[in-house]
Design an enzyme around this catalytic site. Structure first.
Site, PDB file in Angstrom:
ATOM      1  CE1 TYR A 168      -4.019  -0.802  -5.344  1.00 30.08           C
ATOM      2  CE2 TYR A 168      -4.504  -3.210  -5.134  1.00 30.08           C
ATOM      3  CZ  TYR A 168      -4.326  -1.925  -4.482  1.00 30.08           C
ATOM      4  OH  TYR A 168      -4.623  -2.047  -3.290  1.00 30.08           O
TER       5      TYR A 168
ATOM      6  CE  LYS B  97      -3.759   0.899  -1.330  1.00 28.56           C
ATOM      7  NZ  LYS B  97      -4.543   0.545   0.153  1.00 28.56           N
TER       8      LYS B  97
ATOM      9  CB  SER C 238      -0.888   0.098   1.270  1.00 26.28           C
ATOM     10  OG  SER C 238      -2.311  -0.431   0.942  1.00 26.28           O
TER      11      SER C 238
ATOM     12  CE1 TYR D 204      -3.578  -0.360   4.932  1.00 32.34           C
ATOM     13  CE2 TYR D 204      -1.850  -0.628   6.743  1.00 32.34           C
ATOM     14  CZ  TYR D 204      -2.247  -0.820   5.499  1.00 32.34           C
ATOM     15  OH  TYR D 204      -1.581  -1.144   4.585  1.00 32.34           O
TER      16      TYR D 204
ATOM     17  CB  VAL E   7      -0.630  -5.782   4.235  1.00 34.34           C
ATOM     18  CG1 VAL E   7      -1.855  -5.089   4.354  1.00 34.34           C
ATOM     19  CG2 VAL E   7      -0.437  -5.873   2.641  1.00 34.34           C
TER      20      VAL E   7
HETATM   21  N1  GLU Z   1      -1.954  -5.050  -2.389  1.00 38.22           N
HETATM   22  C1  GLU Z   1      -2.750  -4.888  -1.109  1.00 38.22           C
HETATM   23  C2  GLU Z   1      -4.085  -4.956  -1.442  1.00 38.22           C
HETATM   24  O1  GLU Z   1      -4.480  -4.526  -2.297  1.00 38.22           O
HETATM   25  C3  GLU Z   1      -2.378  -3.860  -0.479  1.00 38.22           C
HETATM   26  C4  GLU Z   1      -2.828  -3.600   0.810  1.00 38.22           C
HETATM   27  C5  GLU Z   1      -2.039  -2.843   1.796  1.00 38.22           C
HETATM   28  O2  GLU Z   1      -0.868  -2.894   1.825  1.00 38.22           O
HETATM   29  O3  GLU Z   1      -2.609  -2.065   2.696  1.00 38.22           O
HETATM   30  O4  GLU Z   1      -4.976  -5.723  -0.645  1.00 38.22           O
END
Ligand code: GLU
Length: 344
Positions: free
Chosen positions: A199, A76, A73, A251, A269
């Site tokens: 993604y 992002k 994530s 989060y 994550v």
């Molecule tokens: N690739 C993960 C997903 O989309 C990223 C989640 C994350 O790191 O929060 O679930």
């Protein structure tokens, strides 16, 4: 969180303090590895690294700093920056909002009733919408643009970890459902599989803890990579990137983080946390055991200690001076080359 480790003097050498935190939290083995992407279960729960890169290019670090892992994530925020660069703030805001949610990162979406936008670019819905904005005539062009952008932030070529990409692609039914829902409301176009592939590829980018700290330092340095001198993103987008990191980056712990640590950050994550001390440094911690919110357990401890000891909370005005800047100015870098001290 428990009481932070306090060293006697706020000006204690940064490297010594990082070593102390590493020794102190290495035995902490609370938390779980992320398992919903099968490939992530192969991580070693003992991995633990801390890196600091300053805006004048000094590097302080300890632990498994060369261990590669997938960025997840944390990608992002950088893709959001690229969407801003490709389209400008107004158009991006039409597709994805900037409102924090109390929902988990992968929540099956609450599109705004009127605008149909996902709440923010840090939850998966918003991140998928953001990724769909990346320009380029073919999927390969779009991937190459993302890789070029990441390598400007990091300072060397970067690669996608194909097993992790395939692992997430094969199991990412939730993200697929989110994308279809957004297609239903016309928020993304019909090339859903291409967008989801991009993604998953951005999430599977391989990085080290030092890479993350360098990326954070680049944000701290108005988009200019302090190790290479290359402009990774136009400085006009930094404010927007840091703002969503500050409000939405951690989060369901984002508010608590803002309260306790007080600087823009993003976690993933796979166990990385990257944080920006504006105009001073980027800090990253990597340790894959996660708490129930999906944040690295050791990472949270380290950041709370650093923030309390060096007073870099953005609203910590009590000291009338920034102990972190003073600590950095007094510290000697482990990569030895003499560089100018940070201005007072
Ligand atoms: N690739 C993960 C997903 O989309 C990223 C989640 C994350 O790191 O929060 O679930």
């Amino acid at each position: 969180m428990e009481e932070p480790a306090r060293l006697g003097h706020a000006m204690t050498d940064i490297q010594t303090f990082l070593n102390t935190l590493h020794d102190r939290y290495q035995p902490l083995d609370k938390g779980q590895l992320a398992s919903y992407i099968p490939e992530l279960t192969k991580a070693d729960p003992n991995w633990f690294a801390i890196s600091v890169v300053t805006v004048d290019g000094r590097v302080f670090q300890v632990g498994n700093v060369d261990q590669k892992f997938t960025i997840q994530s944390i990608s992002k925020i950088f893709v959001y920056g690229m969407a801003l660069a490709d389209h400008g703030r107004d158009r991006v805001l039409k597709k994805v909002g900037v409102e924090p949610t109390g929902d988990p990162f992968n929540s099956l979406i609450r599109l705004d009733e009127d605008s149909k936008r996902p709440d923010n670019p840090m939850i998966n819905a918003g991140a998928i919408a953001t990724t769909s904005l990346i320009q380029g005539p073919t999927p390969t062009d779009r991937l190459n643009r993302l890789l070029d952008m990441f390598s400007r932030y990091i300072g060397h070529q970067v690669y996608v970890d194909v097993p992790t990409f395939l692992s997430e692609r094969a199991t990412g039914h939730r993200n697929r459902a989110i994308a279809h829902l957004m297609l239903n409301f016309g928020m993304i176009d019909e090339h859903i599989e291409d967008v989801l592939d991009l993604y998953c590829q951005q999430c599977a980018l391989l990085v080290t803890c030092q890479d993350l700290a360098t990326m954070a330092a680049t944000l701290a340095n108005r988009g200019l990579n302090p190790l290479t001198g290359e402009q990774a993103v136009d400085s006009e987008h930094i404010r927007d990137i840091l703002s969503v990191m500050y409000t939405c980056g951690m989060y369901n712990f984002a508010g608590e983080w803002a309260f306790r640590v007080g600087i823009p950050a993003k976690s993933g994550v796979s166990g990385g946390i990257l944080a920006v001390v504006p105009n001073q440094a980027g800090i990253a911690v990597f340790s894959p055991l996660l708490d129930k919110n999906g944040n690295s357990v050791r990472g949270l401890r380290v950041f709370e200690n650093l923030s309390q000891t060096y007073g870099f909370h953005l609203f910590d005005l009590s000291m009338g001076r920034c102990r972190f800047r003073e600590g950095l100015a007094g510290a000697i870098a482990d990569d030895a080359s003499p560089r100018p001290a940070i201005a007072p």
